[in-house]
Structure formats: C-alpha cells, structure tokens
Design a protein around this motif. Structure first.
Motif, short mmCIF file in Angstrom:
data_model
loop_
_atom_site.label_atom_id
_atom_site.label_comp_id
_atom_site.label_asym_id
_atom_site.label_seq_id
_atom_site.Cartn_x
_atom_site.Cartn_y
_atom_site.Cartn_z
N ASP A 151 -21.36 11.69 1.20
CA ASP A 151 -20.24 11.93 2.12
C ASP A 151 -19.67 10.58 2.51
O ASP A 151 -20.39 9.73 3.05
N LEU A 152 -18.39 10.37 2.25
CA LEU A 152 -17.75 9.07 2.50
C LEU A 152 -16.85 9.09 3.73
O LEU A 152 -16.00 8.21 3.89
N SER A 153 -17.06 10.06 4.62
CA SER A 153 -16.17 10.17 5.78
C SER A 153 -16.27 8.98 6.73
O SER A 153 -15.37 8.75 7.53
N GLY A 154 -17.34 8.20 6.62
CA GLY A 154 -17.49 7.03 7.48
C GLY A 154 -16.92 5.76 6.91
O GLY A 154 -17.06 4.69 7.53
N ILE A 155 -16.27 5.84 5.75
CA ILE A 155 -15.75 4.62 5.12
C ILE A 155 -14.45 4.84 4.35
O ILE A 155 -13.65 3.92 4.19
N ALA A 156 -14.20 6.07 3.88
CA ALA A 156 -13.05 6.33 3.01
C ALA A 156 -11.72 6.15 3.72
O ALA A 156 -10.76 5.62 3.14
N LYS A 157 -11.62 6.58 4.98
CA LYS A 157 -10.36 6.41 5.70
C LYS A 157 -10.05 4.93 5.89
O LYS A 157 -8.90 4.50 5.77
N GLY A 158 -11.07 4.16 6.19
CA GLY A 158 -10.87 2.73 6.32
C GLY A 158 -10.37 2.12 5.03
O GLY A 158 -9.45 1.28 5.02
N PHE A 159 -10.96 2.55 3.91
CA PHE A 159 -10.48 2.06 2.61
C PHE A 159 -9.05 2.50 2.37
O PHE A 159 -8.24 1.74 1.83
N GLY A 160 -8.72 3.72 2.78
CA GLY A 160 -7.35 4.21 2.64
C GLY A 160 -6.36 3.34 3.41
O GLY A 160 -5.25 3.06 2.93
N VAL A 161 -6.75 2.90 4.60
CA VAL A 161 -5.90 2.00 5.38
C VAL A 161 -5.71 0.68 4.63
O VAL A 161 -4.59 0.13 4.58
N ASP A 162 -6.77 0.17 4.04
CA ASP A 162 -6.66 -1.06 3.26
C ASP A 162 -5.72 -0.88 2.07
O ASP A 162 -4.98 -1.81 1.70
N GLN A 163 -5.74 0.30 1.49
CA GLN A 163 -4.82 0.57 0.37
C GLN A 163 -3.37 0.61 0.85
O GLN A 163 -2.46 0.17 0.13
N LEU A 164 -3.13 1.13 2.04
CA LEU A 164 -1.78 1.09 2.61
C LEU A 164 -1.34 -0.37 2.79
O LEU A 164 -0.19 -0.72 2.50
N ALA A 165 -2.25 -1.19 3.27
CA ALA A 165 -1.94 -2.61 3.47
C ALA A 165 -1.62 -3.29 2.15
O ALA A 165 -0.66 -4.07 2.05
N ARG A 166 -2.41 -3.00 1.12
CA ARG A 166 -2.16 -3.59 -0.19
C ARG A 166 -0.81 -3.14 -0.74
O ARG A 166 -0.10 -3.91 -1.39
N CYS A 167 -0.47 -1.90 -0.47
CA CYS A 167 0.81 -1.37 -0.93
C CYS A 167 1.97 -2.15 -0.31
O CYS A 167 2.88 -2.59 -1.02
N LEU A 168 1.96 -2.34 1.00
CA LEU A 168 3.05 -3.07 1.66
C LEU A 168 3.07 -4.53 1.22
O LEU A 168 4.15 -5.10 1.02
N ALA A 169 1.90 -5.12 1.05
CA ALA A 169 1.85 -6.51 0.57
C ALA A 169 2.49 -6.61 -0.80
O ALA A 169 3.16 -7.61 -1.12
N GLY A 170 2.31 -5.57 -1.62
CA GLY A 170 2.91 -5.56 -2.95
C GLY A 170 4.43 -5.52 -2.91
O GLY A 170 5.10 -5.95 -3.86
N TRP A 171 4.97 -5.04 -1.82
CA TRP A 171 6.42 -5.03 -1.63
C TRP A 171 6.91 -6.31 -0.96
O TRP A 171 8.09 -6.41 -0.61
N GLY A 172 6.01 -7.25 -0.75
CA GLY A 172 6.39 -8.50 -0.11
C GLY A 172 6.53 -8.41 1.40
O GLY A 172 7.14 -9.27 2.03
N ILE A 173 5.96 -7.37 1.98
CA ILE A 173 6.04 -7.15 3.43
C ILE A 173 4.82 -7.78 4.10
O ILE A 173 3.68 -7.51 3.70
N SER A 174 5.04 -8.62 5.10
CA SER A 174 3.94 -9.36 5.72
C SER A 174 3.82 -9.14 7.23
O SER A 174 3.01 -9.79 7.89
N ARG A 175 4.64 -8.27 7.78
CA ARG A 175 4.54 -7.92 9.21
C ARG A 175 4.40 -6.40 9.31
O ARG A 175 5.38 -5.68 9.21
N TYR A 176 3.16 -5.92 9.46
CA TYR A 176 2.98 -4.48 9.46
C TYR A 176 1.76 -4.06 10.26
O TYR A 176 0.84 -4.84 10.53
N LEU A 177 1.78 -2.79 10.61
CA LEU A 177 0.64 -2.11 11.21
C LEU A 177 0.51 -0.77 10.49
O LEU A 177 1.42 0.05 10.54
N VAL A 178 -0.60 -0.58 9.80
CA VAL A 178 -0.83 0.66 9.05
C VAL A 178 -2.07 1.35 9.60
O VAL A 178 -2.98 0.70 10.13
N GLY A 179 -2.11 2.66 9.47
CA GLY A 179 -3.26 3.37 10.00
C GLY A 179 -3.41 4.77 9.48
O GLY A 179 -2.47 5.39 8.96
N ILE A 180 -4.63 5.29 9.61
CA ILE A 180 -4.95 6.68 9.32
C ILE A 180 -5.84 7.17 10.46
O ILE A 180 -6.97 6.69 10.63
#
Length: 315
Positions: A151-180
């Motif tokens: 069961d990854l419920s204690g870590i998967a959402k956190g990883f998902g947030v990191d993936q959101l951050a990587r996504c915005l960084a890929g668009w060249g965005i450097s001022r953001y707040l992402v969350g799940i």
C-alpha cells in the motif's frame, strides 16, 4: 517590484485525481497555453494513479500485489523509484514506515472495499516489505519472497506532487505552488516577492479550522494525522495510519506531524513514519536526522506544539 516581475500573470489550474484533487498555482509570463499545461499536469498525476493505486484493479501496484510469489515482474520506472525510496525510509525509520501494511489497511476497513469490522481484528506478527520485497534495479523488476500486500498511500501522493512540480519546471515555470490534498511543494516566490503561505489545519475530527500558517519557498510539506480518516468500532475511533509492529492502527498522543523536506515524496513518507513512532521516539528520530518538523501532541488540556528546525527543538 521590477517591471518584469510586475508583468507576471497568475495562473490557477486544478483537477481530480486519486480520489481527491490536485492544484497548481503559478506566476509566469502572460499568454501561456493553459490548455496544454493543464493537460500535462493531469497526465502527470494520472500516470501516478494508474501505476500506484490500490483502488484500481489494473494498476501496476495491483498487478504486483496479485502476482505469484517468487515471480519477477517488470514495473514502470516511476513505481520502481517510489518502491526503492519506500524501502529506504523503512530502514531509516526502523520499520515505522512500511508499505507492506496493505493487509492491515483492508482488515481495518480503509481499503478499496469499505467494510468496517464490527469487532477488533486480532493483532498478529507480520514481516515487513523490506524483508519480503526484492528489487532488481538493473532490469527494472521486482518480486515478492512471500505473500504481502503493498500500500503506497503514505508516499504516492507526495510523489504525485513532485511530478506536478517536474511538469511545471518542464514548461520553464519557476514560481509555483502545487499540491494534492494538502501535500504541497513550493518553488520560488510569488510575483510580489513574498513566500507562499500554507495553512496548517487544527487536528480536530470533523472540523476544518486553521491552526497556523507556514511560509514556504523551495521546499515541500506534508502532514499525517489521526483526524481526517478513521473508523469507529465498538464506540472507539481508530485512525487510518497503521503501526507495522503492532499490526493495528497507530495509538499514541500525536494528533498530527508536519514535515518539511526537499521533495514531497520524502515529506509524505517521513510524516507517516514520525506519526507511527509517536511523540517520544518520533521526536528523537527527527532531531537525530536534522529534520524540520512540527509535532502536535494531544493532551487533556488541548494541543501542544513542538517544532524541530534543523534537528533542534525550538523554544
């Protein structure tokens, strides 16, 4: 503000994922393709959900749980990364963080089949994921040495947030707040030069009240507590976080633990581990590892807050 900073536009995107919602608030130059960015954000979290959900029978995690013992199974690199980190934190937390508690989660009524037991389930000795899971990094595969439900419920959402951050960084965005669902990651500052303000909830069941505010920049934050998800058995409340050694839900004086870390995956997992360890052992481990954390201890007279910054207890 400089002219360039003053010209930044505020964007806000969100959507459904993992049974809750994700959000992305950022400042960037006007005229960005919001539709394309929104699509890439959804794709990022949807990939995590499709790989790591226990609620989807066809997820890669569900395939692993259903796979025969001793059989190697190839898995996606993202899932491999999360499993590897989960086992590492399991060892570093002396087993307090254990992704092999899927059987307990289901038994106590927190799994995909929401069936709350009428009597207290029997406690039993279990083997941990660190003991029963074998990872082959070279061939990107994993196998179970014996029966275990992950069961990854204690870590998967956190990883998902990191993936959101990587996504915005890929668009060249450097001022953001992402969350799940309250797990957040901040980068840079807002257009006005101020850090991102995050509300910390008061850990009271059935009530949404702000206990305090944290200001963040270039850091991730996650909270684990006993007040959001619980079941009632024989008139007593039991929280959803499992104590691996006890084979039952966590039972200590901690109402909540908030952790700051370089990634949300780390913050998420460590918040769970410290909650499991409790107000004494958890605090000691946070100090020993030089962590930044807020412990909210429940007492007869209300809540007591203990802040650890860089491993040091703050007055």
């Amino acid at each position: 503000m400089s002219t360039d900073t003053a010209a930044l536009q505020r964007y806000s995107l969100n959507g459904a994922t993992m049974g809750t919602r994700y959000s992305a608030l950022f400042f960037a130059a006007p005229g960005l393709d919001e539709v394309a960015i929104a699509a890439s954000l959804f794709a990022a979290v949807d990939q995590v959900d499709r790989q790591m959900s226990t609620w989807k029978a066809d997820s890669d995690l569900s395939r692993l749980n259903a796979a025969p013992e001793q059989q190697w199974l190839e898995i996606p690199k993202e899932l491999l990364s999360v499993l590897t980190m989960a086992l590492r934190i399991g060892r570093q937390s002396n087993g307090a963080f254990d992704i092999g508690v899927g059987d307990l989660v289901n038994t106590w009524g927190f799994g995909p089949v929401r069936q709350v037991p009428t009597d207290l389930p029997a406690q039993r000795r279990r083997q941990s994921a660190a003991e029963l899971l074998e990872i082959d990094q070279l061939h990107r595969r994993v196998r179970k040495r014996a029966a275990i439900t992950l069961d990854l419920s204690g870590i998967a959402k956190g990883f998902g947030v990191d993936q959101l951050a990587r996504c915005l960084a890929g668009w060249g965005i450097s001022r953001y707040l992402v969350g799940i669902d309250g797990e957040m990651r901040a980068c840079g500052l807002k257009a006005d030069g101020q850090p991102w303000a995050i509300a910390v909830e008061k850990p009271v069941r059935g009530v949404r009240e702000v206990m305090g505010v944290m200001e963040l920049s270039d850091v991730a934050i996650a909270t684990s507590g006993d007040y959001r998800h619980w079941v009632e058995i024989a008139g007593k409340h039991y929280a959803h976080s499992m104590h691996p050694a006890l084979g039952a839900p966590v039972c200590n004086k901690l109402a909540a633990v908030t952790v700051l870390a370089s990634s949300c995956m780390l913050a998420d997992a460590w918040a769970t581990a410290l909650l499991v360890l409790g107000e004494v052992a958890g605090l000691a481990l946070a100090k020993a590892r030089g962590m930044d954390a807020l412990f909210v201890v429940r007492g007869d007279q209300g809540f007591r807050q203990l802040s650890i910054v860089g491993g040091q207890l703050q007055a």
